[in-house]
Design a protein around this motif. Structure first.
Motif, PDB file in Angstrom:
ATOM      1  N   ALA A 158       0.832  -1.213   0.000  1.00 32.72           N
ATOM      2  CA  ALA A 158       0.000   0.000   0.000  1.00 32.72           C
ATOM      3  C   ALA A 158       0.859   1.253   0.000  1.00 32.72           C
ATOM      4  O   ALA A 158       0.528   2.244  -0.676  1.00 32.72           O
ATOM      5  CB  ALA A 158      -0.926  -0.013   1.214  1.00 32.72           C
ATOM      6  N   LEU A 182       0.744   4.273  -3.082  1.00 35.31           N
ATOM      7  CA  LEU A 182       0.500   5.707  -2.925  1.00 35.31           C
ATOM      8  C   LEU A 182       1.241   6.535  -3.969  1.00 35.31           C
ATOM      9  O   LEU A 182       0.849   7.674  -4.254  1.00 35.31           O
ATOM     10  CB  LEU A 182       0.917   6.183  -1.529  1.00 35.31           C
ATOM     11  CG  LEU A 182       0.198   5.567  -0.327  1.00 35.31           C
ATOM     12  CD1 LEU A 182       0.598   6.284   0.959  1.00 35.31           C
ATOM     13  CD2 LEU A 182      -1.310   5.611  -0.496  1.00 35.31           C
ATOM     14  N   ASP A 201      -8.577   2.785   6.248  1.00 30.05           N
ATOM     15  CA  ASP A 201      -7.297   3.500   6.264  1.00 30.05           C
ATOM     16  C   ASP A 201      -6.921   4.010   4.879  1.00 30.05           C
ATOM     17  O   ASP A 201      -6.325   5.089   4.730  1.00 30.05           O
ATOM     18  CB  ASP A 201      -6.172   2.577   6.747  1.00 30.05           C
ATOM     19  CG  ASP A 201      -6.164   2.358   8.247  1.00 30.05           C
ATOM     20  OD1 ASP A 201      -6.855   3.096   8.984  1.00 30.05           O
ATOM     21  OD2 ASP A 201      -5.453   1.422   8.693  1.00 30.05           O
ATOM     22  N   LEU A 202      -7.238   3.213   3.862  1.00 25.33           N
ATOM     23  CA  LEU A 202      -6.756   3.489   2.500  1.00 25.33           C
ATOM     24  C   LEU A 202      -7.811   4.106   1.588  1.00 25.33           C
ATOM     25  O   LEU A 202      -7.547   4.353   0.422  1.00 25.33           O
ATOM     26  CB  LEU A 202      -6.236   2.185   1.880  1.00 25.33           C
ATOM     27  CG  LEU A 202      -5.110   1.483   2.660  1.00 25.33           C
ATOM     28  CD1 LEU A 202      -4.763   0.153   2.008  1.00 25.33           C
ATOM     29  CD2 LEU A 202      -3.875   2.368   2.772  1.00 25.33           C
ATOM     30  N   GLU A 217      -7.068   7.168  -0.462  1.00 25.71           N
ATOM     31  CA  GLU A 217      -6.030   6.980  -1.484  1.00 25.71           C
ATOM     32  C   GLU A 217      -6.504   6.109  -2.644  1.00 25.71           C
ATOM     33  O   GLU A 217      -5.735   5.804  -3.550  1.00 25.71           O
ATOM     34  CB  GLU A 217      -4.779   6.345  -0.851  1.00 25.71           C
ATOM     35  CG  GLU A 217      -4.144   7.188   0.245  1.00 25.71           C
ATOM     36  CD  GLU A 217      -3.528   8.478  -0.278  1.00 25.71           C
ATOM     37  OE1 GLU A 217      -3.360   8.608  -1.515  1.00 25.71           O
ATOM     38  OE2 GLU A 217      -3.182   9.339   0.549  1.00 25.71           O
TER      39      GLU A 217
END
Length: 260
Positions: free
Chosen positions: A131, A135, A183-184, A187
């Protein structure tokens, strides 16, 4: 996410079983696949077959995981797809008596820790590092950067006798799926988990015929083992369907495991 030669993927535990089927399915769509595994012979052979790259990786080793991602990215660029299939199991009761002597023993804690380190911590280690790399990618359509698919087990929800460590490790994978997706989310990276039941993997093929027949008969429908290709099909659905996120899905023919 559209799958083609512009996309690269990493599959852990990719040298055999569910991982190998997923690596083949991704490669069939043109995806450039890196195979992480500890079995160098099988991993290298599959990499040649799929036109991918093999990286010798033990997911419990920080250095080997880092080196694996570095090798994969040098060959194919930053991956947009991570499929975690690396894992192991061990059947030992929490506490039991020796049938001959009556001596009481308990589950060896170093073995419990090893299962957790491979199945849970190893999975998270690969997710976090993949991950972080994702990004750096430019977003695709609908702001998507990447997709992560993990492997838990039906045993996470109805583990059998002797599966305390295995069930705990796989339940942990389920438990972290939604928080990781959250969390992601900003993104554009999705995270989902598959809970396979009894599948026709090399480990299962080594079992005696009578054991395999009994296990297959325990599946409500269809009364057979799952095919690794069916696991791969669901993994690809999770990757390509942009609305699939934060989910854990059983793939088990409606099986609910008995106590033993």
């Amino acid at each position: 996410m559209k799958l083609d030669s512009s996309v690269s993927a990493v599959v852990t535990g990719g040298a055999s079983g569910l991982g190998a089927a997923t690596a083949r399915a991704l490669a069939a769509q043109g995806v450039r696949v890196a195979i992480f595994d500890f079995n160098e012979e099988k991993g290298a052979q599959l990499a040649r077959e799929t036109g991918g790259v093999f990286c010798k990786v033990d997911v419990t080793s920080e250095d080997m995981v880092d080196a694996g991602f570095a090798r994969a990215r040098a060959a194919h660029g930053q991956e947009r797809i991570l499929v975690n299939c690396a894992g192991t199991g061990l059947a030992v009761k929490t506490a039991s008596r020796d049938r001959k002597t009556g001596e009481a023993t308990h589950f060896p804690l170093d073995a419990f820790d090893r299962i957790i380190q491979i199945n849970l911590v190893g999975t998270f280690r690969c997710i976090a590092k993949s991950a972080q790399g994702m990004l750096s990618l430019d977003p695709l359509e609908h702001r998507e950067r990447g997709a992560i698919v993990n492997t838990a087990s039906a045993a996470a929800e109805d583990g059998q006798m002797g599966q305390a460590a295995y069930s705990a490790s796989k339940a942990g994978v389920i438990g972290m799926t939604l928080p990781i997706a959250r969390d992601l989310m900003s993104e554009g990276i999705r995270c989902n988990t598959i809970l396979p039941g009894i599948f026709n993997t090399p480990l299962m093929q080594a079992a005696p015929d009578n054991v395999k027949a009994a296990l297959a008969a325990s599946v409500p429908f269809p009364k057979r083992f799952g095919a690794p290709e069916e696991f791969a099909q669901l993994a690809l659905t999770m990757i390509t369907n942009g609305y699939f996120n934060g989910e854990d899905v059983r793939l088990d023919g409606a099986l609910r495991m008995a106590p033993r």
